[in-house]
Write an enzyme that holds these catalytic residues in place. Structure first.
Site, PDB file in Angstrom:
ATOM      1  N   TRP A 112      -6.391  -4.379   1.348  1.00 50.68           N
ATOM      2  CA  TRP A 112      -7.600  -4.283   0.522  1.00 50.68           C
ATOM      3  C   TRP A 112      -7.187  -4.508  -0.921  1.00 50.68           C
ATOM      4  CZ3 TRP A 112     -11.934  -4.324   3.231  1.00 50.68           C
ATOM      5  CH2 TRP A 112     -11.868  -3.936   4.576  1.00 50.68           C
ATOM      6  N   ARG A 133     -12.714  -8.011  -3.718  1.00 50.35           N
ATOM      7  CA  ARG A 133     -12.425  -7.110  -4.865  1.00 50.35           C
ATOM      8  C   ARG A 133     -11.594  -7.860  -5.904  1.00 50.35           C
ATOM      9  NH1 ARG A 133     -12.828  -3.714  -0.355  1.00 50.35           N
ATOM     10  NH2 ARG A 133     -14.655  -2.380  -0.629  1.00 50.35           N
ATOM     11  N   TYR A 151      -2.256   0.284   6.329  1.00 47.61           N
ATOM     12  CA  TYR A 151      -3.005  -0.087   5.125  1.00 47.61           C
ATOM     13  C   TYR A 151      -2.002  -0.233   3.971  1.00 47.61           C
ATOM     14  CZ  TYR A 151      -7.942   0.088   6.473  1.00 47.61           C
ATOM     15  OH  TYR A 151      -9.174  -0.189   7.001  1.00 47.61           O
ATOM     16  N   PHE A 152      -1.696  -1.474   3.664  1.00 45.56           N
ATOM     17  CA  PHE A 152      -0.650  -1.707   2.662  1.00 45.56           C
ATOM     18  C   PHE A 152      -1.206  -1.716   1.236  1.00 45.56           C
ATOM     19  CE2 PHE A 152       1.563  -4.098   6.332  1.00 45.56           C
ATOM     20  CZ  PHE A 152       1.938  -2.885   6.902  1.00 45.56           C
ATOM     21  N   ASP A 153      -2.511  -1.411   1.093  1.00 44.55           N
ATOM     22  CA  ASP A 153      -3.040  -1.145  -0.251  1.00 44.55           C
ATOM     23  C   ASP A 153      -2.775   0.310  -0.622  1.00 44.55           C
ATOM     24  OD1 ASP A 153      -4.978  -0.643   1.871  1.00 44.55           O
ATOM     25  OD2 ASP A 153      -6.332   0.001   0.275  1.00 44.55           O
ATOM     26  N   ASP A 163     -18.530  -1.102   8.719  1.00 46.22           N
ATOM     27  CA  ASP A 163     -17.906   0.114   8.171  1.00 46.22           C
ATOM     28  C   ASP A 163     -18.693   0.694   7.002  1.00 46.22           C
ATOM     29  OD1 ASP A 163     -17.229  -2.270   6.777  1.00 46.22           O
ATOM     30  OD2 ASP A 163     -15.665  -1.209   5.694  1.00 46.22           O
ATOM     31  N   GLU A 164     -18.503   1.986   6.807  1.00 42.22           N
ATOM     32  CA  GLU A 164     -18.907   2.687   5.578  1.00 42.22           C
ATOM     33  C   GLU A 164     -20.371   2.460   5.173  1.00 42.22           C
ATOM     34  OE1 GLU A 164     -14.674   3.119   3.258  1.00 42.22           O
ATOM     35  OE2 GLU A 164     -15.745   1.252   2.934  1.00 42.22           O
ATOM     36  N   TRP A 181      -9.543   1.784  12.226  1.00 42.67           N
ATOM     37  CA  TRP A 181      -8.904   1.860  10.912  1.00 42.67           C
ATOM     38  C   TRP A 181      -8.762   3.272  10.382  1.00 42.67           C
ATOM     39  CZ3 TRP A 181     -11.508   3.376   6.287  1.00 42.67           C
ATOM     40  CH2 TRP A 181     -12.897   3.555   6.416  1.00 42.67           C
ATOM     41  N   HIS A 217     -21.681  -2.867   2.197  1.00 38.02           N
ATOM     42  CA  HIS A 217     -20.799  -3.814   1.492  1.00 38.02           C
ATOM     43  C   HIS A 217     -21.507  -5.147   1.216  1.00 38.02           C
ATOM     44  CE1 HIS A 217     -17.230  -1.259   1.782  1.00 38.02           C
ATOM     45  NE2 HIS A 217     -17.600  -0.973   3.004  1.00 38.02           N
ATOM     46  N   ASP A 222     -17.876  -8.943   0.235  1.00 36.46           N
ATOM     47  CA  ASP A 222     -17.956  -7.509  -0.053  1.00 36.46           C
ATOM     48  C   ASP A 222     -18.730  -7.359  -1.361  1.00 36.46           C
ATOM     49  OD1 ASP A 222     -17.419  -4.646  -0.070  1.00 36.46           O
ATOM     50  OD2 ASP A 222     -15.747  -5.098   1.267  1.00 36.46           O
ATOM     51  N   GLU A 264      -8.650  -3.579  -4.064  1.00 37.47           N
ATOM     52  CA  GLU A 264      -9.090  -2.834  -5.257  1.00 37.47           C
ATOM     53  C   GLU A 264      -7.995  -2.794  -6.330  1.00 37.47           C
ATOM     54  OE1 GLU A 264      -9.709  -1.820  -2.164  1.00 37.47           O
ATOM     55  OE2 GLU A 264     -11.508  -0.558  -2.059  1.00 37.47           O
TER      56      GLU A 264
HETATM   57  C1  ACM Z   1     -12.398  -0.086   5.773  1.00 39.57           C
HETATM   58  O1  ACM Z   1     -11.274   0.183   5.312  1.00 39.57           O
HETATM   59  N1  ACM Z   1     -13.479   0.249   5.117  1.00 39.57           N
HETATM   60  C2  ACM Z   1     -12.550  -0.806   7.019  1.00 39.57           C
END
Ligand code: ACM
Ligand code: ZN
Length: 502
Positions: free
Chosen positions: A442, A139, A394-396, A301-302, A369, A238, A168, A444
């Protein structure tokens, strides 16, 4: 006897003080030579203490005696550290333990205005074997100097896994000889690039990647600091860079209207095409050869809903394999990927969705997660688990309630207290399946390096203590006293540009 104020993070397993005596550090301290960690120790301690550390010559006793002994009872990462009138001794059964003893010594030496260490004996070893931190370089791209500094900071906190999220939708960051298009065409995004603009970088040409040579250098840098690099190639979702370069790996049908949670279309590999697995076999083979780690993270994921559901090739796969539904197709996909990883002699790690459809062999490792319950479920299903629940790691995610605070909020606000006060093994019966914990960063919202640091620190320090220190010795109040001001000044010294709330 008064207990001297020393501020070690993560807190060691045991510290015993020996009276009120002190050992004065000489201006030019010396350290045993000849071990793989000696030169690095000299360099790091000189930088951290403002003294000129040198390798001892054989004729005089060293200020710091490093010794490898057969058995310490503290495992390969454990060490004991003694400070007496004669100097400092660090004993360990492996270089990893010596390295961690040196990290603790560095913290005893800085900040330390008196230039003297209290007589003490530390016996230390980690609670968990997997103490990880992740970084998303897709990202937003982080150059190799940043990655090195990040690894250095992980190591200083006795974290031992760097989970490198290399691919990604917003950029492919790892050079591969088998598919050079991936970096040539999709390491950049922007107005006239193969990948469209995303996030704050707008129309400008934005991106970058790591050459194989750079990756090997970073692997070596990390290994010297007892950090294992686990690369991630995220599939089947992704995968926008892959489908931009190889649209023949997309599902058939009207798929362009389906979007991922991040609002990206056409980023899912088709599970019905054999070419998908032929592509992945080559990628996995080259990644496996480049990274010495016994693990490769393959994402999972996702998966966006839509493309597989309406694709005739995916429907054919479901029928041919006797699969019950789309979840089972996802399980089938990840199990095929797992066998490709196993063919290279490695173990697949995946996000908790790899358990969907119950097809993936229990030899895979699950990174839980979405919430702690996902980790418990995976452990009950027989998988080894890495606990990385977004609510704590998750430190984002934003660190304060204040609406002006940067960061995502989909799993709430991750305050420093939330990063510290959680138990990774909620059910003692599952203890042997919990390999450890991991923080995720992450990118973003990580618009630049200062922002990345601001999100990571000091929450990473809390994570390190949860990962290392026995649960019974953890106390958030005590942690904060060690953090401010002593440990914060170490972060500054180590080059952290900005740090977040305490
Ligand atoms: C994730 O946060 N999509 C693994
Ligand atoms: Zn398909």
């Amino acid at each position: 006897m008064t207990t001297p104020a020393i501020s070690i993070i993560p807190l060691p397993r045991s510290i015993e003080f020996d009276g009120n005596s002190r050992f004065e550090l000489p201006c030019a301290p010396t350290i045993t030579g000849g071990l793989p960690v000696s030169a690095l120790a000299c360099k790091q301690l000189s930088k951290d203490t403002g003294r000129q550390w040198q390798i001892a010559d054989a004729s005089a006793p060293a200020t710091v005696l490093l010794t490898r002994i057969e058995e310490t009872g503290l495992g390969r990462e454990g060490y004991d550290l003694d400070v007496t009138d004669d100097g400092i001794t660090i004993r360990a059964s492996a270089d990893a333990g010596l390295f961690y003893g040196i990290q603790t010594l560095g913290q005893l030496c800085f900040p330390n205005e008196e230039g003297a260490l209290p007589h003490l004996r530390i016996k230390d070893s980690p609670r968990f074997t997997w103490r990880g931190m992740h970084l998303d370089v897709s990202r937003h791209f982080f150059n190799r100097e940043f990655v090195r500094r990040y690894i250095d900071l992980l190591a200083r906190h006795k974290l031992n896994v760097f989970h490198w999220h290399l691919t990604d939708d917003d950029g492919w960051r790892i050079e591969l000889d088998c598919f050079p298009d991936l970096t040539e065409r999709t390491a950049w995004r922007g107005k006239n690039e193969a990948l469209p603009p995303s996030y704050d970088t707008g129309d400008e040409r934005y991106g970058g990647y790591y050459s194989k040579r750079e990756i090997s250098d970073i692997i070596e840098y990390a290994a010297a600091r007892n950090v294992m690099i686990v690369p991630e190639i995220d599939v089947p979702g992704h995968c926008k860079p892959v489908t931009v370069c190889y649209p023949e790996l997309l599902c058939e049908g009207e798929i362009s209207s389906f979007k991922s949670v991040q609002d990206v279309s056409e980023n899912l590999l088709c599970a019905g095409r054999d070419e998908t697995f032929a592509f992945l076999a080559e990628v996995i083979k080259e990644v496996a050869a480049l990274f010495p780690s016994p693990y490769i993270h393959m994402g999972g994921d996702e998966r966006p809903e839509g493309p597989w559901e309406q694709c005739p090739l995916c429907a054919h796969r479901i029928e041919a394999e006797g699969l019950e539904n789309i979840d089972a197709l996802q399980g089938y996909f990840m199990e095929r990927v797992r066998t490709l990883v196993a063919d290279q002699g490695k173990t697949m790690v995946g996000w908790n969705e790899i358990t969907h459809g119950e097809k993936v062999d229990q030899s895979a490792i699950v990174t839980a997660w979405q919430d702690p319950e996902k980790g418990i479920e995976a452990a009950r299903a027989g998988y080894s688990v890495i606990m990385a629940p977004a609510q704590h790691t998750y430190f984002d995610l934003a660190q304060r309630d204040d609406p002006s605070e940067p960061g995502l909020r989909w799993a709430g606000v991750v305050t420093l207290a939330k990063a510290y006060e959680w138990e990774p093994i909620p059910d003692p019966e599952l203890a042997k399946r919990v390999l450890g914990i991991q923080g995720c960063l992450w990118s973003e919202t990580l618009v630049d390096e200062a922002r990345a640091d601001y999100m990571a620190f000091p929450r990473l320090c809390a994570l390190a203590e949860v990962a290392w220190t026995p649960a019974g010795r953890q106390s958030f109040l005590d942690f904060k006293e060690r953090l401010v001001p002593a440990h914060m000044s170490r972060l500054d010294l180590a080059g952290v540009i900005e740090h977040g709330s305490v």
